[in-house]
Design an enzyme around this catalytic site. Sequence first.
Site, PDB file in Angstrom:
ATOM      1  N   GLU A   1       0.844  -1.194   0.000  1.00 49.51           N
ATOM      2  CA  GLU A   1       0.000   0.000   0.000  1.00 49.51           C
ATOM      3  C   GLU A   1       0.878   1.242   0.000  1.00 49.51           C
ATOM      4  O   GLU A   1       1.864   1.317   0.721  1.00 49.51           O
ATOM      5  CB  GLU A   1      -0.889   0.036   1.247  1.00 49.51           C
ATOM      6  CG  GLU A   1      -1.925  -1.053   1.324  1.00 49.51           C
ATOM      7  CD  GLU A   1      -2.698  -0.989   2.636  1.00 49.51           C
ATOM      8  OE1 GLU A   1      -2.556   0.009   3.365  1.00 49.51           O
ATOM      9  OE2 GLU A   1      -3.433  -1.939   2.928  1.00 49.51           O
TER      10      GLU A   1
ATOM     11  N   GLU B   1     -13.508   7.561   2.199  1.00 51.09           N
ATOM     12  CA  GLU B   1     -14.504   6.715   2.854  1.00 51.09           C
ATOM     13  C   GLU B   1     -14.832   7.256   4.242  1.00 51.09           C
ATOM     14  O   GLU B   1     -14.004   7.228   5.140  1.00 51.09           O
ATOM     15  CB  GLU B   1     -13.981   5.278   2.932  1.00 51.09           C
ATOM     16  CG  GLU B   1     -13.772   4.650   1.569  1.00 51.09           C
ATOM     17  CD  GLU B   1     -13.000   3.353   1.657  1.00 51.09           C
ATOM     18  OE1 GLU B   1     -13.551   2.379   2.196  1.00 51.09           O
ATOM     19  OE2 GLU B   1     -11.830   3.336   1.209  1.00 51.09           O
TER      20      GLU B   1
ATOM     21  N   LYS C   1     -14.240   5.339   7.855  1.00 50.56           N
ATOM     22  CA  LYS C   1     -12.952   4.844   8.327  1.00 50.56           C
ATOM     23  C   LYS C   1     -12.372   5.662   9.474  1.00 50.56           C
ATOM     24  O   LYS C   1     -11.361   5.285  10.042  1.00 50.56           O
ATOM     25  CB  LYS C   1     -11.963   4.823   7.166  1.00 50.56           C
ATOM     26  CG  LYS C   1     -12.357   3.818   6.120  1.00 50.56           C
ATOM     27  CD  LYS C   1     -11.236   3.419   5.203  1.00 50.56           C
ATOM     28  CE  LYS C   1     -10.339   4.553   4.843  1.00 50.56           C
ATOM     29  NZ  LYS C   1     -10.003   4.565   3.426  1.00 50.56           N
TER      30      LYS C   1
ATOM     31  N   GLU D   1      -7.593   9.114   7.823  1.00 52.16           N
ATOM     32  CA  GLU D   1      -7.820   7.888   7.054  1.00 52.16           C
ATOM     33  C   GLU D   1      -9.013   7.996   6.112  1.00 52.16           C
ATOM     34  O   GLU D   1      -9.119   7.227   5.166  1.00 52.16           O
ATOM     35  CB  GLU D   1      -8.012   6.698   7.996  1.00 52.16           C
ATOM     36  CG  GLU D   1      -6.709   6.116   8.494  1.00 52.16           C
ATOM     37  CD  GLU D   1      -6.868   4.663   8.892  1.00 52.16           C
ATOM     38  OE1 GLU D   1      -7.306   3.877   8.042  1.00 52.16           O
ATOM     39  OE2 GLU D   1      -6.556   4.339  10.039  1.00 52.16           O
TER      40      GLU D   1
END
Length: 665
Positions: A293, A360, A363, A372
């Site tokens: 990631e 999102e 999160k 995040e």
Amino acid sequence: PFPLPTQGSMALTRGLIIVLLCAALPLLFFSHAAEASEVGVCYGTVATNLPDPAKVSQLLKQNGITMVRIYDANPTVLTSLANTGIKVMVMLPNQNIAAAAADTSYAQQWVQDNVKAYYPATQINGVSVGNEVFDSSPDLNSQLVPAMQNVYGALKSLGLADAVKVTTPVAFDALKESFPPSAGRFKDEIAPVMKSMLDFLQQTGSTLTMNIYPFFAYANQQPGGTISLDYALGNSNPGVQDDQTGLMYYNLLDAQRDAVFYAMEALGGQDAAGLSAMKASGQYSDVDQSGGERGWPSRGGVHHGGRRLLDTGDGSGAASIANAHAYNNNLINRILSGNTGTPHRPNAGMNDYIFALFNEEGKSADPDNDVESNFGLFYPNMSKVYDFSFTGGGAAPAPPTASWCVANAAVGDDRLQAALDYACGHGADCSAIQPGGSCFDPDTKLAHASYAVNSYYQNKGRAPSACDFNGAASVVFQKPADTCGVKPMTWCVANAAVGDTRLQTALDYACANGADCSAIQPGASCFQPNTVVAHASYAFNSYYQNKGRADGSCDFNGAASVVNQQPASTCGTSTATWCVANSAVGDARLQTALDYACGNGADCSAIKAGGACFQPDTKVAHASYAFNSYYQRKARAAGTCDFSGAGSIVNQQPTFGNCVLPSNG
């Protein structure tokens, strides 16, 4: 040389969310001479407002994205990706690891149901066994490798072991040492598991997957830390040397990748100090890193050491659109170019994944620790957060013809001094602000810092990242008043963008703590215009002047800012204000807001081809014209110059080329 803080801040949240759809998985590319590296995305669903998977599949195809990773084996997602040619990585969740380790028949059935059932129509090419287990589920450490072995055995029995590789993502904080890179070592408590894992990866032809985020190393460094923003973003910079090997590093990601390589080799019995500077050796020298990631957030805050590292909303924080744009485009373009090696492993691959596809909302439960939620390349409505290209050409846009870098008084003298020292020590010409120099007066930290950071910014070709200084400076598009040789006067004005509720709270504080607010009472000389922003500006400035314009006395938790030119008087008259575009949000968001303004009342005829304000033909100039037209036609009502953060109010009449923005004030 400076220390590289260990990064693992993403582990606790993402390790526990099953459907975040972003396990760091490797690809099946292990011979770097034969296979080119690729870049993909992590597709997450921890939000209530995301498009359905069928629309997401179309979005991926439209943007040339050829690989995705998911955080489980969601049937709807896997079905939607069938026959698209998009490679897919699936994950056996952490809570299934114990069963897969203990029972080969369980692993066999899981592979049958979640891989074989969709393959080959859906091009599943990897299985991640858990995610960041060492951080999120340390009780499973001893079961991790047995589970990987059983999943591999199931794939092999179905004839899929060559096409579908097995790995597990490891957070970068698995290292106990990371600087210099050659000192990289895994933590003692996980070293035995890591050695078994590396043996497995080597035997099965797979790769080690490390989740590495230079953002956290940069943002979490202590005040005065020496990791520069350019080094973290992968922009041009002087580089950092590993004194033990003599190798030079020009981006933080490579230094962190090599720290992992050295840690692997140390487990294999090779002393990193004895390695050749340009050639790896040892038991695991043939095991690559792949599928990790990577990413940088476009806004948000994260706690570190009791302090909140906050996106200020104006693009000047570590988590900003400009920085995310630079980091991710640098990474994508590098992978596409094939220049994927490190100083220690010149032939290393980079089959990496951008975290994440969408912003999102689910999160980050803590609004003060919400970074995040803002790693996405797209908003949930599928519009881009900033410009990028997975097919090449996504480099950062050139800056406007004229722009300047100015210091931010609100950060205080200590941070201004740090920024000033850095600028003067890295290419800025600071001779004019020395005692006796032409710009020594006004002898204030703010004036000297503005001079130094602007000199640095201009010498760096006005690159967007060259005016950051850890939030101590920002780019402006109108020439600041010349302060050289004169004592400055400054004023404190309200920031309309924060909204009436925050302005009222700050107004009440100012009036109760020394500001003379009698003139903004009903019937008094400055009651009109009767708006919260006008009253707040009056109160804030009274407080600021009464405090001797001391640093920090015009902050009000971000509801105010210092200006160096006298605002138009608001007393008893309608105040002239304008709405201008914020270039830091990027062209994609400016275009979206521009389209909205032109479609909802703004007169945009002048910015059409051949129109009086078509030139300069830039997104920021056209957006400023459209925003201001909308704002003026809405009678400068509160909230009409927001455009989701793409616009802001100014009190001096802006110009773009020969085009002067009108006001109804």
